[in-house]
Design a protein around this motif. Structure first.
Motif, mmCIF file in Angstrom:
data_model
loop_
_atom_site.group_PDB
_atom_site.id
_atom_site.type_symbol
_atom_site.label_atom_id
_atom_site.label_comp_id
_atom_site.label_asym_id
_atom_site.label_seq_id
_atom_site.Cartn_x
_atom_site.Cartn_y
_atom_site.Cartn_z
ATOM 1 N N GLY A 381 0.817 -1.447 0.113
ATOM 2 C CA GLY A 381 -0.023 -0.074 -0.136
ATOM 3 C C GLY A 381 0.784 1.137 -0.116
ATOM 4 N N ALA A 382 2.210 1.329 0.611
ATOM 5 C CA ALA A 382 2.979 2.276 0.820
ATOM 6 C C ALA A 382 3.519 2.566 -0.490
ATOM 7 C CB ALA A 382 3.833 2.131 2.071
ATOM 8 N N LEU A 383 3.945 1.525 -1.231
ATOM 9 C CA LEU A 383 4.399 1.434 -2.494
ATOM 10 C C LEU A 383 3.275 2.329 -3.552
ATOM 11 C CD1 LEU A 383 7.258 0.515 -3.009
ATOM 12 C CD2 LEU A 383 6.166 -1.511 -3.983
ATOM 13 N N SER A 384 2.272 1.726 -3.475
ATOM 14 C CA SER A 384 1.430 2.549 -4.409
ATOM 15 C C SER A 384 1.388 4.101 -4.010
ATOM 16 C CB SER A 384 -0.204 2.012 -4.042
ATOM 17 O OG SER A 384 -0.028 0.763 -4.147
ATOM 18 N N ASP A 391 5.537 9.839 -0.269
ATOM 19 C CA ASP A 391 6.530 8.975 -0.045
ATOM 20 C C ASP A 391 6.434 8.497 1.607
ATOM 21 O OD1 ASP A 391 7.691 8.712 -2.563
ATOM 22 O OD2 ASP A 391 9.313 9.853 -1.841
ATOM 23 N N ALA A 392 5.670 9.529 2.148
ATOM 24 C CA ALA A 392 5.470 9.287 3.715
ATOM 25 C C ALA A 392 5.357 7.935 4.239
ATOM 26 C CB ALA A 392 4.505 10.338 4.396
ATOM 27 N N PRO A 393 4.247 7.277 3.791
ATOM 28 C CA PRO A 393 4.018 5.884 4.306
ATOM 29 C C PRO A 393 5.082 4.690 4.202
ATOM 30 C CG PRO A 393 1.948 6.489 2.931
ATOM 31 C CD PRO A 393 3.289 7.677 2.823
ATOM 32 N N LEU A 394 5.872 4.933 2.782
ATOM 33 C CA LEU A 394 7.030 3.961 2.806
ATOM 34 C C LEU A 394 7.970 4.612 3.796
ATOM 35 C CD1 LEU A 394 7.429 1.854 0.687
ATOM 36 C CD2 LEU A 394 8.635 3.268 -0.757
#
Ligand code: AMP
Ligand code: MG
Length: 491
Positions: A381-384, A391-394
């Motif tokens: 999900g973070a990649l999507s 970029d924050a989630p990744l």
């Protein structure tokens, strides 16, 4: 009193009972003292041509608890054998299941309707043939989640409480699950007759299976070798889907592998949270035989057992059948790896034509997840989000070194990041049946008779790829400090 005149919509056509005498034992469901419908799958009922409104009722409770056999049904327990954790048991069979019969659905597909937990059969051995409400609802949730994820699976039509206690370590509320399958023919069904040296019955079963699941193969030069190839291919595709989604079946005994290529017999199954190939949740899998990363080689092991049963049909001289059967089994890995890589490319948003470096890119991402103990579903999900420019989630999941090497290498492969992000949205689910949520839903139902969390979870999981505001808690891993997750067969 039952209103028998009500049109319930069951139109049975029981080919297994008709065509395969000797492959089953007739049996009847045990009476349920106080039946209550806990869940009923309206969409599936309609797909089966049933009268959903009439069945979601006290009449449905009587039927789906086993008290009233619908007209045209022919309840029977199927015979099968199986390798359980590698050890062959020549007779297992439906000890707590009952095939009611088959219906032809709106798409023209023949589907089994089967009870699980409806009492003893001639195959019950020492067991009570019953099921507890918790495992019944677990199979309901997991099967429906898999279906929504697009993974071939048996599905739940109904869950009914019986009003009776079943005794495991303590008394538990009893229930019956009604499930629907392309069929319940297993590797173990073939093993049952192979172990008895009954080649005539084996041939009958194989011909029935071909006609039902792989009709085109009847015209092949060697239909039984072609059957092995087709089953092997479907399993390769199925296991690739499990691996890509993070599903761990937990008990891949040969009696739990369906010839149709559907996921079957949900027991101690669970979804991967923190990525690690050695992940095992099942309390009975002491040596990790059915660990997440073991599933592809175990599937191949099971298919080898299937191949052994077919040898006398492939060639009148079974020795002469070994070489062609082995050649077919060799192709399993090729099919598996191709299916997995295709799926993994979609998860990574690689829209450009395949390149040899894709595999290494995928594997090095998985290594990062393993090293940094990252949640598998959230990572994709973070990649999507990163493909979309956020970029924050990744960043929250992967530490600095990944940003110097892996992330730039991945970005270099995205010619059109926005298009990649859109494609990734339909490959990377937002909502999976997270272990702590499943447990909470089962606990509420079993301990407090509160079905709200179960129903809410089912609703969330019905649209796994569509993020919806207000459902953030369903995307989160178990709270930190939670005890290691353990699943039980619940039998
Ligand atoms: P499973 O765990 O569903 O793969 O079941 C393995 C075998 O054990 C099958 O033959 C089941 O029918 C049998 N079995 C499991 N639980 C029970 C039970 N409570 N009563 C009778 N047979 C059971
Ligand atoms: Mg089983």
């Amino acid at each position: 009193m039952l209103d028998l005149s009500r049109e319930l919509g069951f139109r049975f056509d029981n080919s297994y009972a008709r065509d395969l005498p000797g492959c089953y034992a007739p049996a009847a469901a045990a009476p349920a003292p106080a039946p209550r419908l806990i869940a009923f799958n309206h969409a599936l009922a309609r797909e089966l041509g049933l009268n959903a409104a009439a069945l979601d009722s006290p009449v449905g409770a009587e039927i789906f608890s086993g008290n009233y056999a619908p007209p045209g049904s022919m309840p029977l327990a199927q015979a099968y054998a199986g390798h359980q954790f590698g050890h062959f048991v020549p007779q297992l069979g439906d000890g707590r299941a009952l095939l009611l019969g088959e219906v032809i659905d709106l798409h023209g597909q023949r589907r089994d309707i089967q009870f699980k937990g409806s009492g003893r059969t001639p195959f019950s051995r020492g067991g009570d043939g019953k099921a507890a409400l918790g495992p019944v609802l677990r199979e309901y949730i997991l099967g429906e989640a898999m279906h929504a994820l697009g993974i071939p699976t048996t599905r739940a039509l109904a869950a009914a409480a019986t009003g009776e206690s079943v005794y495991r370590e303590s008394p538990l509320p009893g229930a019956v699950l009604t499930r629907v399958a392309a069929s319940h023919i297993r590797v173990g069904t073939f093993q049952f007759f192979a172990a008895r040296g009954d080649t005539a019955k084996l041939k009958q079963l194989a011909d029935y299976t071909i006609a039902r699941h792989y009709p085109a193969l009847a015209a092949e030069a060697n239909p039984y070798l072609a059957l092995l190839a087709a089953v092997s291919r479907r399993q390769a595709e199925l296991i690739a889907r499990w691996m890509l989604t993070g599903f761990i079946h937990g008990v891949m005994n040969t009696d739990n592998m369906a010839i149709s290529g559907e996921t079957i017999d949900y027991g101690p199954c669970a979804f991967l949270d923190t990525y690690h190939p050695a992940t095992v949740f099942s309390s009975i899998d002491h040596h990790g035989r059915y660990a997440y990363g073991q599933q592809p080689p175990i599937a191949r092991w099971n298919l080898t057992r299937f191949a052994e049963t077919l040898l006398p049909l492939i060639d009148a001289d079974p020795q002469a059948a070994i070489a062609p059967a082995t050649a077919v089994l060799e192709e399993f890995s090729t099919h598996y790896e191709a299916a997995w890589l295709t799926g993994m490319r979609a998860k990574l948003g690689l829209l450009a034509p395949p390149e040899p470096a894709d595999l290494a890119l995928a594997n090095s991402f998985l290594s990062l997840l393993e090293t940094h103990k990252v949640d598998y579903t959230r990572a994709f999900g973070a990649l999507s989000a990163a493909a979309r420019g956020d970029d924050a989630p990744l960043h929250a999941l992967l530490p600095a070194p990944a940003w110097q090497t892996w992330v730039p290498a991945w970005r270099a492969r995205l010619a059109d990041p926005a298009a990649s992000a859109r494609a990734m949205d339909s490959a990377n689910p937002v909502y999976i049946p997270r272990n702590h949520l499943v447990e909470a839903a089962l606990a509420a139902a079993v301990e407090r008779d509160d079905l709200a969390p179960f129903t809410a979870l089912l609703d969330v999981l019905a649209l796994p790829f569509t993020p919806r505001p207000g459902l953030e808690t369903y995307t989160e891993p178990a709270p930190p400090g939670s005890a290691p997750y353990r699943t039980f067969c619940g039998t």
